[in-house]
Structure formats: structure tokens, C-alpha cells
Design an enzyme around this catalytic site. Structure first.
Site, mmCIF file in Angstrom:
data_model
loop_
_atom_site.group_PDB
_atom_site.id
_atom_site.type_symbol
_atom_site.label_atom_id
_atom_site.label_comp_id
_atom_site.label_asym_id
_atom_site.label_seq_id
_atom_site.Cartn_x
_atom_site.Cartn_y
_atom_site.Cartn_z
ATOM 1 N N SER A 154 35.848 36.982 36.782
ATOM 2 C CA SER A 154 36.957 37.554 36.027
ATOM 3 C C SER A 154 36.913 37.053 34.594
ATOM 4 O O SER A 154 36.410 35.949 34.323
ATOM 5 C CB SER A 154 38.294 37.140 36.657
ATOM 6 O OG SER A 154 39.377 37.430 35.789
ATOM 7 N N TYR A 166 43.615 30.714 40.219
ATOM 8 C CA TYR A 166 42.748 31.881 40.127
ATOM 9 C C TYR A 166 41.674 31.662 39.072
ATOM 10 O O TYR A 166 40.483 31.907 39.306
ATOM 11 C CB TYR A 166 43.593 33.106 39.778
ATOM 12 C CG TYR A 166 42.814 34.387 39.589
ATOM 13 C CD1 TYR A 166 42.410 35.141 40.685
ATOM 14 C CD2 TYR A 166 42.501 34.848 38.314
ATOM 15 C CE1 TYR A 166 41.705 36.332 40.517
ATOM 16 C CE2 TYR A 166 41.801 36.028 38.132
ATOM 17 C CZ TYR A 166 41.406 36.765 39.237
ATOM 18 O OH TYR A 166 40.718 37.930 39.062
#
Length: 270
Positions: A154, A166
Site C-alpha cells: 500500500s 496497517y
């Protein structure tokens, strides 16, 4: 005059796409990669925790004349990962490609996040890639004399904006990718990583998203457009193809230029 790589080298090969399902007929990153590889003649094993979601992807592929099978897989369980790899080899006698696409989000800071949630995100976002690769790589070496792996990270790993657990997990994916590329280059296996920006995928819009939020996300990119699962799918197909034969250990950012702009905190990049 044709160059040595005019043939993308995808026809007749076999790929595993983890996290290859999506809600309804939505196009997530994994589903897009599965469909696009099948269009190029690759035989695809579509896996998902919910087999029904994988089966819908297979239906889409078969409707276009492609070849695919669906498998249920909890990629946090090593036995399931081993079984998934065995299924690919049992079906078609080889394994060439792995798309590590499983992932979940989180929003807490170090202070706010519960330790058990931190461990869960790291398990789903990083350990699943470790486990699937652990069993896929020997199969690639034995049955195909090489192969290609794509791990999905990401842009949060490149430009942190909170989402601490995350972000940490997605940064670990980049490290894992580069280490695997070094370890297995001698085996003819290329390992690369894609960092998606804020894509419009079922994982994101299933929570609900207003037109205003979508407009904001589009404006975050220098192209002023919103990305979709297809954009990631095409990137996966390229990195698995012979056109990427000299590319390994790299991070391909697919974000429309979002990381060239100022901070944007509207949603997860995955």
C-alpha cells in the site's frame, strides 16, 4: 523485427490468486488480476476465505472462455496454504505465479490499538504471504523451473498517514518482497510488490462511500481520477509476464500520483 519478449509468456501457465473473491460482481484487486490473467491464457486457481466469492470470480472467467477453479483457503493456516498449492499442481501439473492479495485494514494508533488486533493485522497482511510463498516457491522450482510472485502492499507504507498497524504491516510486505527476491533469484523466481493508492474496490465501498468522498479521493491524485481494481490487475499481469523478466525486488506504485501530493487521510490504500 520481434524482440525476445514479444510473447508475454502467460498462456498455459498456472497462477494462484489469494483473496481473489469480491462481494457480488464487484471488481477487487484479486478478482481483476484473476480475470486478466485468464484472458491471457493463464489457468487460475482463485482462492478466498469465502469460497462462494471465489466461485463468482471463476464464473466470470469461464463466461469469457477462460480456465479457473475456486478453492476455499484461510491463508493464516499453514495447512490451508499447503493444500492450495497442492491443488494447483494437482489440477494442472505446475505452478508459475502467485498473487499474494489477502489483507485487512486498521485505524488505531500505537496507543489506541489493542495488542491482539495488532497481531491479527500482521498475521493477515504479512504472515499469509510468508506461508503461501513458503509452499508455492518449492512447487514453482520443481514444476516450472521458476516463476513470479506479486505481493500487494500500500502507499501507506511509503507515506504514512496514521493507520499505524496497517501501515506497519504494509511496510513489512515491502521488506519481505525484497528479501524473497534476493533469496530466490537463483531459482528463477522474480518477486515484486505493488503499492496501490486509494482504489475504488469492494473492500473500500462496502462500508459505504458518498459521491463527495469519491470526488475527494480523485482530487488526491495528480491525474484527478479514481483508481479501480482493474488498474492493480493490469499491474499484476505485467509483473508476472515475460515483459517484466528483468524486474525483481521492486515496488511498483499504482496511485495516479497520490504520493506526489500533500497528505491524504481519507482511506486505506489497499
Amino acid at each position: 523485427m520481434k524482440g525476445p519478449d514479444d510473447d508475454p509468456g502467460l498462456e498455459g501457465k498456472v497462477a494462484i490468486i489469494s483473496g481473489g473473491g469480491a462481494v457480488g460482481d464487484g471488481i477487487g484487486n484479486g478478482r481483476a488480476a484473476a480475470v486478466l490473467l485468464a484472458r491471457a491464457g493463464t489457468r487460475v486457481v482463485v482462492s478466498d476465505l469465502d469460497k462462494k466469492l471465489a466461485e463468482r470470480t471463476v464464473e466470470m472467467i469461464k463466461a469469457e472462455g477462460g480456465t479457473a477453479v475456486a478453492e476455499a483457503c484461510d491463508a493464516t493456516r499453514e495447512a490451508d496454504c499447503r493444500r492450495l498449492v497442492d491443488a494447483a499442481v494437482d489440477h494442472w501439473g505446475r505452478l508459475d505465479f502467485l498473487d499474494n492479495n489477502v489483507g485487512i485494514g486498521s485505524r488505531g494508533s500505537v496507543v489506541d490499538e489493542k495488542p491482539e488486533e495488532y497481531r491479527r493485522v500482521m498475521q493477515v497482511n504479512v504472515e499469509t504471504m510468508f506461508l503461501l510463498s513458503k509452499h508455492a516457491i518449492p512447487a514453482m522450482i520443481k514444476t516450472a523451473k521458476g516463476g513470479a510472485i506479486v505481493n500487494i502492499s500500500s502507499i501507506s507504507a511509503l507515506r504514512p498517514r496514521g493507520l499505524t498497524t496497517y501501515t506497519t504491516s504494509k511496510a513489512a510486505v515491502i521488506g519481505l518482497t525484497r528479501a524473497m527476491a534476493v533469496d530466490h533469484g537463483k531459482d528463477g523466481i522474480r518477486v515484486n510488490c505493488i503499492c496501490p493508492g486509494p482504489m475504488y474496490t469492494p473492500m473500500v465501498y462496502a462500508r459505504g462511500m458518498s459521491d463527495g468522498a469519491r470526488t475527494q479521493r480523485a482530487r488526491a491524485s495528480v491525474l484527478k481520477v479514481e483508481g479501480t481494481g482493474w488498474d492493480i490487475g493490469y499491474a499484476v499481469r505485467f509483473l508476472m509476464s515475460a515483459h517484466a523478466r528483468y524486474i525483481t525486488g521492486q515496488v511498483l506504485v499504482v496511485d495516479g500520483g497520490v504520493t506526489l501530493q500533500g497528505p491524504e487521510r481519507d482511506s486505506e490504500g489497499h
